[in-house]
Write a protein that holds these residues in place. Structure first.
Motif, short mmCIF file in Angstrom:
data_model
loop_
_atom_site.label_atom_id
_atom_site.label_comp_id
_atom_site.label_asym_id
_atom_site.label_seq_id
_atom_site.Cartn_x
_atom_site.Cartn_y
_atom_site.Cartn_z
N LEU A 87 0.84 -1.20 0.00
CA LEU A 87 0.00 0.00 0.00
C LEU A 87 0.88 1.25 0.00
O LEU A 87 0.63 2.19 -0.76
CB LEU A 87 -0.91 -0.01 1.24
CG LEU A 87 -2.05 1.00 1.26
CD1 LEU A 87 -3.03 0.71 0.14
CD2 LEU A 87 -2.76 0.97 2.61
N ALA A 88 1.89 1.27 0.85
CA ALA A 88 2.81 2.41 0.89
C ALA A 88 3.65 2.49 -0.38
O ALA A 88 3.92 3.58 -0.89
CB ALA A 88 3.73 2.31 2.11
N LEU A 89 4.05 1.33 -0.89
CA LEU A 89 4.88 1.34 -2.11
C LEU A 89 4.11 1.88 -3.30
O LEU A 89 4.69 2.54 -4.18
CB LEU A 89 5.39 -0.08 -2.39
CG LEU A 89 6.22 -0.72 -1.27
CD1 LEU A 89 6.73 -2.09 -1.70
CD2 LEU A 89 7.39 0.18 -0.88
N TYR A 94 3.44 6.12 -7.21
CA TYR A 94 2.47 6.99 -7.87
C TYR A 94 2.99 8.42 -7.94
O TYR A 94 2.95 9.06 -9.00
CB TYR A 94 1.14 6.94 -7.11
CG TYR A 94 0.10 7.90 -7.62
CD1 TYR A 94 -0.61 7.65 -8.79
CD2 TYR A 94 -0.19 9.08 -6.92
CE1 TYR A 94 -1.57 8.53 -9.24
CE2 TYR A 94 -1.16 9.96 -7.37
CZ TYR A 94 -1.84 9.68 -8.54
OH TYR A 94 -2.80 10.57 -8.98
N TYR A 95 3.52 8.93 -6.85
CA TYR A 95 3.98 10.32 -6.82
C TYR A 95 5.32 10.50 -7.51
O TYR A 95 5.66 11.61 -7.90
CB TYR A 95 4.02 10.84 -5.38
CG TYR A 95 2.64 10.90 -4.77
CD1 TYR A 95 1.65 11.67 -5.37
CD2 TYR A 95 2.33 10.18 -3.63
CE1 TYR A 95 0.37 11.72 -4.84
CE2 TYR A 95 1.05 10.22 -3.09
CZ TYR A 95 0.07 11.00 -3.70
OH TYR A 95 -1.19 11.03 -3.19
N ILE A 99 5.12 13.73 -9.89
CA ILE A 99 6.06 14.83 -9.69
C ILE A 99 7.13 14.83 -10.81
O ILE A 99 7.61 15.90 -11.22
CB ILE A 99 6.71 14.74 -8.30
CG1 ILE A 99 5.63 14.92 -7.24
CG2 ILE A 99 7.81 15.80 -8.13
CD1 ILE A 99 6.12 14.78 -5.82
N GLY A 100 7.46 13.66 -11.31
CA GLY A 100 8.38 13.59 -12.44
C GLY A 100 7.84 14.36 -13.64
O GLY A 100 8.61 15.03 -14.36
#
Length: 214
Positions: A87-89, A94-95, A99-100
């Motif tokens: 879940l954290a990964l 995703y970000y 952000i990329g």
């Protein structure tokens, strides 16, 4: 990073900060569709986005400190709520992409050289990679501690020394007795016997019979 003007990095940071609530909400909606999870993670998403934005202006060591703090808190939440590590990964990955894209667009708008763009995106990717490592390590550590604590509680319950009189205690043994449990039982029984100031300890072997109904 020295080939990029600080105001250009500040501009990227401000865009991420301005959009953090929108980006967090997008991920919340996406997660609601793909997972049956009701834990509120918006606060952690916004903290991660803020950390990512601020870290663009930080040196590697300082960025690692703040991302490690986030990773520890996130892992602790997952373990305490019984949520999976992936879940954290998912959030972290995703970000990275979102952000990329922001960095890429700002690089185009400000005519970053290839070298300058590489330095910014490489720095950001290092931060993201470290976030993954910190969450992984902290999750394993917290999960292992929780399992060990649960095992300790089970072991404690499996050595129920009962005081029968002022000097006599009884130790009922239930279940299989392997080497590890026998060692723990002996140490715990002696400790409790000393604590109760017992002179005698009776060991009672408990057997269960089962009635099968067909």
């Amino acid at each position: 990073m020295q080939y990029i003007q600080q105001e250009e990095l500040h501009a990227i940071r401000e865009i991420v900060l301005q959009r953090k609530e929108e980006l967090a909400e997008n991920k919340r909606e996406d997660l609601a569709e793909s997972h049956n999870i009701y834990t509120e993670l918006t606060t952690f998403r916004i903290e991660l986005l803020t950390t990512y934005a601020d870290s663009l202006l930080m040196e590697k060591e300082a960025a690692n400190e703040v991302i490690q703090h986030w990773g520890n808190n996130m892992a602790n939440l997952l373990v305490n709520r019984g949520l999976p590590l992936n879940l954290a990964l998912e959030e972290i990955s995703y970000y990275r992409d979102v952000i990329g894209e922001i960095i890429k667009e700002e690089a185009k708008n400000n005519d970053f050289s290839l070298d300058a763009f590489y330095r910014v995106i490489s720095h950001f990717n290092t931060i993201v990679d470290n976030a993954i490592q910190f969450v992984n390590k902290s999750y394993v550590k917290d999960y292992t501690e929780k399992i060990n604590y649960a095992q300790y509680a089970i072991d404690e319950l499996s050595v129920p020394v009962v005081r029968m009189t002022e000097e006599i205690g009884i130790l009922p043994l239930v279940g299989d007795l392997d080497t590890k449990r026998a060692q723990y039982l002996m140490e715990s029984a002696l400790e409790k016997g000393s604590q109760y100031k017992l002179k005698y300890m009776n060991i009672e072997l408990c057997y269960f019979s089962y009635l099968s109904i067909y």
